[in-house]
Enzyme design. Structure first.
Site, PDB file in Angstrom:
ATOM      1  N   SER A 147       1.193 -85.582 -11.415  1.00 15.94           N
ATOM      2  CA  SER A 147       1.325 -86.884 -12.049  1.00 15.94           C
ATOM      3  C   SER A 147       1.280 -88.019 -11.024  1.00 15.94           C
ATOM      4  CB  SER A 147       2.636 -86.958 -12.832  1.00 15.94           C
ATOM      5  OG  SER A 147       2.559 -86.131 -13.967  1.00 15.94           O
ATOM      6  N   ARG A 179       3.094 -65.845 -51.037  1.00 12.49           N
ATOM      7  CA  ARG A 179       4.025 -64.810 -50.618  1.00 12.49           C
ATOM      8  C   ARG A 179       5.359 -65.011 -51.329  1.00 12.49           C
ATOM      9  NH1 ARG A 179       5.014 -60.352 -46.791  1.00 12.49           N
ATOM     10  NH2 ARG A 179       7.208 -60.029 -47.231  1.00 12.49           N
ATOM     11  N   GLU A 232      -3.248 -84.528 -18.397  1.00 14.15           N
ATOM     12  CA  GLU A 232      -3.540 -85.961 -18.611  1.00 14.15           C
ATOM     13  C   GLU A 232      -2.251 -86.775 -18.670  1.00 14.15           C
ATOM     14  OE1 GLU A 232      -6.529 -86.302 -18.258  1.00 14.15           O
ATOM     15  OE2 GLU A 232      -7.777 -85.011 -19.501  1.00 14.15           O
TER      16      GLU A 232
END
Lengths: 673, 383
Positions: free
Chosen positions: A192, A358, A465
């Site tokens: 970073s 289900r 990122e």
């Protein structure tokens, strides 16, 4: 008592052979059978209209790409329960997965999918590209990341930092994959904190070349997507040292492999190895041993070096110069945020469809078992998350528009919004997929059912990122700066949606009725109130530290808890705003009505956040009323659950066997075929 | 036009064979084109058999050299001209309802495709569980040549063929033989016609509707035919490259690029076929197949019904009547399409064919309710 009686009866039947009861057990009508939810659930609104609203753009383009994937053998189609599903074979070795990812990219290239991605310009091209990424991401995270590195990072760096001759030389070849690009920013020692990277570039004016060097092991480039196998070129970030002066981080182009795939001289590449997910991406490590590249390879839109070795930059402030270098990461962040929303949609569509077919436990003996989604607890688990993902879809659409309509003036807004949405959407995604996995029970653990596997594939989102926590701190810092600027100049708040700060503080009624709780104005007030109060408090606490003579950095670091709460409050409010705006575009009707309920559920779920009680924005009574209303909304949205997930527009083939006929998909005959 | 009640009744022959019912389409002179009466009769029979526990299997075949060549276009045009678009649409509404019933039928249907099977004939067979091709089979969906589009649920079954073969077959109306039908999955089995009587007898003798058992019986008479060297199915690479393109225009240019590289009669013929077809038909057909790929068979038929209503109303184009005139009536094979060029058929125009029919008497296709029957899993997968 009833259950004990039933058990005894079953056990008795086991013991007494040929009893009539036992014969009954064997007849087929005693068996469970799969009943498709489409036959029992009704759509109260037009799902294709809702899909258009949610996808927001390029629906035909998306469908074409879905079709290209489903119709090709390369995307590993498998038939389960009479339906085709596509998804990579994650049981393949890392090497095989990487080769398949590359083959799929080649196929899409031949089909012209990337046409205009680098050479085209304008809003339309960029939105179409986002749409394609969303579709490809629904197939597999690896393919979208591998493409993202090539187009958004490598290609984006050339577009943003390069000048005309770079564009002319590289963009078309990038679009056609004549070269394969990667992006060498992160190092072993610095992620970073890009400003701390240790790779050094110097200039040799005798030959007109730059010399890139990895001075120590911690400077090796790390996690470089594409570097381990396929990439031929890379953007290298390094400290540019000119005549003994460090001019800071700059970007250059370097070739790392020749066209035949041989590693270039003075380059060393190693593999990052097997990972918990994304094994279709060949992440590598790179060492540069005084690699020489021509002077033109410096991406010189921000700064240049003259042939005789003089450093020239239009941007004098090194801080601003550095910020300019991070802009391609914004596109990446937008992509990640949006992709996270689509992954959550996959998880929710699967878990909700499963919950509609289900059954488990009967309320009374001899009664049919109850559908999972008819349990209030199951509704409470999944439907607020569904509402959240509706909200985030609108947020994502807003973010994309903000990005493609960027101007130099909107850079700050894009940075703040993309950072906060990236963190919020990816954190939510992990939370949502985990809940969906659990809601599918053991079936969620099978890779072929996707929902569990998505967790490993997308864990990385909170890190790459920009680490989510760091991004959120940046959001709070930016809000702090806005506040200080407004105070100093005695001006009103403008931008970032902070205009509500100029108005008087909203008041929450002491007794919240159902009508109030479902009113969008109240919901907006409640979200603004929290943001406002947290911002005031954060500024006050940081200012106090500053008054005591502490540094700004230290003040921010010590107030990290408030910073986190504030970042979240900003994000929730900003996303809510995009929801309200999307809703406002709709004509009255059933679609708008259902969407209104979804909006309320999202807003009230935000109000359940602990900050409301921690700081006393809601009384205990009001918090109870919020909680009660959420339960009510869940039961009211239950009949729309199928329609709401069908509106995601995800083709059946991109979901998984448990979302459809899971009995047939697991039948003995399916084992034999 | 009018035929006596008795001859109408003979249009579908019914044989009761223990647990099987053998239905024979019996209009050999018209190549078994489906009259409205035949459709109604088939609907009636299929509905009754579904309720009848003594029926476990339905066999459908055609008399003469065709299984069925499709709907009775002449009758549709007649009703359209005398009773308005709604009267024409009635044929399609009935036909599509039958297609849906067959697609979601709780009992296996075996279609013996010993001859021509086109258009509506495919609607009456392809949705069933078993489709038996022979050396006499000749398949086509030729609608784009007559100003229509591949309907009867074709946007469901064509879109699910391998690669982009469905787009190719649907846009060009390409004819396929039995071996090709089997290779691409339109047929489930290939049985030489000489063995059909034995197969039929074997099927009529069983007392089970279990698809596995039926499949193994048909398997006993089946052969694995080899594709002809010239077969289009050997050209899947070219078909995939070209017919995966986004628009009809791009498909054409992709084909044209292919002939630049090498002279190829088949590609040139394909280009010619596309150029002769109705531009409007081509565009709505491509969209229909592409959209159908992501829809269940019910939604496909509902959408196709909307589309056919727009075609019959002729608001945007009268290519259906022109196609009928040029191909079936005057037989000059020289239709004057309007719009005459692909580029004149804009996306907005195409969009309209997919919109709800905006008219007080225009209504959506109502699909019969299927939830009361226990549907086999191969049906559930189609919903």
């Amino acid at each position: 008592m009833d259950r004990a009686y039933q058990r005894t009866r079953i056990l008795t039947n086991h013991l007494i052979l040929n009893s009539p009861a036992q014969t009954d057990c064997l007849t087929s009508n005693e068996c469970l059978s799969y009943s498709p939810p489409e036959l029992s659930e009704k759509y109260a609104f037009d799902v294709s209209e809702m899909r258009r609203l949610m996808d927001g753009h390029d629906v035909e383009e998306r469908d074409r790409l879905f079709g290209l994937i489903i119709q090709s053998k390369l995307f590993n189609p498998r038939v389960r329960g009479g339906k085709v599903f596509v998804s990579p074979d994650y049981n393949q070795s890392m090497e095989q997965q990487r080769e398949m990812t590359w083959k799929r990219i080649e196929y899409l290239l031949e089909r012209g999918v990337f046409g205009g991605w680098m050479t085209g310009k304008g809003e339309e091209v960029e939105m179409k590209r986002f749409a394609c990424f969303e579709v490809l991401g629904l197939f597999d995270h690896s393919i979208s990341i591998k493409l993202g590195v090539h187009f958004f990072l490598w290609g984006g760096a050339i577009q943003f930092f390069g000048t005309k001759h770079h564009h002319d030389k590289w963009l078309r070849d990038t679009e056609n994959y004549l070269i394969k690009g990667c992006f060498s920013m992160t190092e072993l020692g610095h992620g970073s904190n890009v400003r701390g990277i240790e790779t050094v570039t110097t200039y040799d004016s005798n030959t007109g070349e730059f010399i890139i060097n990895t001075p120590c092991e911690s400077a090796q480039k790390y996690w470089i997507g594409g570097a381990a196998k396929h990439a031929t070129h890379t953007i290298v970030f390094s400290q540019l040292n000119i005549n003994g002066t460090n001019e800071g981080v700059h970007a250059l182009i370097a070739q790392i492999r020749d066209a035949d795939g041989n590693v270039c001289p003075n380059i060393r590449i190693a593999d990052c190895g097997h990972k918990i997910g994304l094994n279709g991406v060949d992440n590598g490590r790179i060492w540069f041993d005084n690699v020489r590249v021509p002077r033109e390879n410096l991406l010189n839109s921000v700064a240049d070096v003259s042939p005789d070795g003089k450093y020239l930059s239009a941007i004098k402030d090194p801080d601003q110069r550095f910020a300019a270098f991070l802009s391609p990461l914004t596109a990446g962040r937008v992509n990640i945020a949006v992709n996270a929303v689509y992954q959550s949609k996959v998880g929710l569509a699967i878990a909700i469809r499963y919950a509609l077919t289900r059954r488990a436990f009967s309320l009374k003996a001899n009664e049919p078992e109850v559908l999972l989604l008819d349990y209030p607890s199951h509704q409470r688990r999944l439907l607020p998350l569904l509402a959240k993902i509706y909200a985030m879809s609108f947020g994502a659409n807003y973010l994309k528009m903000l990005y493609v309509r960027r101007t130099p003036q909107s850079n700050k807004t894009i940075h703040v919004v993309s950072s906060s949405f990236k963190a919020t959407c990816t954190w939510s995604n992990m939370q949502i997929i985990q809940e969906c996995r659990e809601a599918c029970g053991g079936q969620g653990l099978k890779t072929e059912n996707r929902v569990g596997h998505l967790k490993a594939e997308h864990d990385v989102q909170s890190t790459f990122e920009g680490d989510n926590n760091i991004l959120m701190q940046q959001v709070s810092k930016a809000l702090f700066a806005e506040y200080v600027a407004a105070q100093k100049r005695n001006k009103v708040f403008k931008g970032l949606g902070l205009e509500h700060m100029n108005k008087p503080c909203p008041v929450i009624p002491s007794q919240l009725t159902s009508t109030t709780l479902r009113c969008s104005q109240f919901q907006m007030d409640a979200l603004c109130l929290r943001e406002r109060e947290l911002l005031n408090r954060f500024v006050a606490d940081v200012s106090q530290c500053l008054a005591r003579g502490e540094s700004k950095e230290h003040a921010f670091n010590t107030n990290y808890q408030l910073a986190e709460d504030l970042g979240k409050a900003f994000s929730d409010r900003a996303i809510f705003q995009t929801f309200v705006e999307a809703e406002a575009t709709l004509a009255a009707g059933s679609l708008k009505d259902v969407l209104g309920m979804v909006r309320s559920l999202y807003a009230l779920t935000c109000l359940e956040d602990v900050t409301y009680l921690r700081y006393g924005y809601l009384s205990v009574d009001n918090a109870t009323a919020v909680r009660r209303e959420i339960t009510k909304l869940c039961s009211e949205l239950r009949p729309h659950a199928l329609a709401l997930v069908s509106s995601f527009g995800i083709p059946d083939a991109f979901l998984s066997p448990i979302a459809f006929n899971w009995i047939d998909a697991n039948s003995w005959s399916s084992v034999q075929h | 036009m009018a035929s006596s009640v008795s001859s109408q009744h003979d249009q579908v022959l019914v044989e009761v064979k223990s647990f099987a019912r053998v239905l024979t389409l019996n209009r050999p002179k018209q190549l078994n084109a489906l009259s409205l009466h035949m459709i109604s009769r088939l609907l009636e029979l299929f509905l009754a058999y579904e309720e009848d526990p003594n029926v476990k299997l339905v066999i459908l075949k055609g008399k003469g050299r065709a299984f069925c060549t499709g709907g009775d276009v002449a009758a549709v045009v007649h009703d359209l001209r005398t009773g308005g678009w709604r009267a024409g649409a009635n044929h399609f509404m009935k036909g599509y309802t039958l297609n849906y019933l067959m697609a979601t039928y709780s009992k296996p249907q075996v279609s013996l495709l010993n001859g021509i099977v086109m258009g509506g004939g495919n609607g009456a067979s392809m949705h069933g569980r078993f489709r038996v091709a022979t050396e006499n089979s000749l398949f086509a969906m030729p609608e784009t040549a007559v100003g229509l589009f591949p309907d009867v649920g074709a946007s469901y079954f064509l879109s699910r063929l391998p690669g982009f073969f469905g787009e190719y077959v649907g846009l060009t109306g390409a004819r396929l033989d039995g071996a090709e039908m089997l290779a691409c999955g339109l047929a489930t089995h290939f049985v030489p016609s000489a063995k059909l009587p034995m197969l039929e007898a074997a099927l009529c003798a069983i007392d089970s509707g279990d698809p596995e058992i039926i499949s193994s019986i048909i398997g006993r008479y089946s052969e694995q035919p080899s594709l002809k060297e010239q077969s289009v199915y050997n050209r899947l690479d070219v078909i995939d490259r070209c017919f995966s393109q986004k628009t009809v225009e791009e498909i054409l240019s992709a084909l044209e690029r292919e002939v630049v590289d090498r002279r190829d009669r088949w590609i040139s013929a394909t280009i010619q076929t596309l150029k002769r077809a109705s531009p409007t038909s081509l565009k709505i057909s491509l969209r229909s197949i592409r959209v159908g790929r992501f829809q269940g068979v019910g939604p496909c038929l509902v959408r196709e019904y909307r589309m056919v209503c727009h075609v019959l109303r002729g608001e945007f184009s009268n290519d259906f009547l022109e196609g009928y005139r040029a191909i079936l009536l005057d037989k000059d094979k020289n239709p004057k399409w309007e719009p005459s060029k692909l580029e004149l058929v804009t996306d907005t125009k195409v969009d309209r064919y997919f919109s709800k029919v905006n008219n007080e008497d225009g209504e959506d296709l109502k699909l019969p309710v299927r939830s009361k029957f226990k549907l086999p899993s191969y049906v559930v997968a189609k919903l």
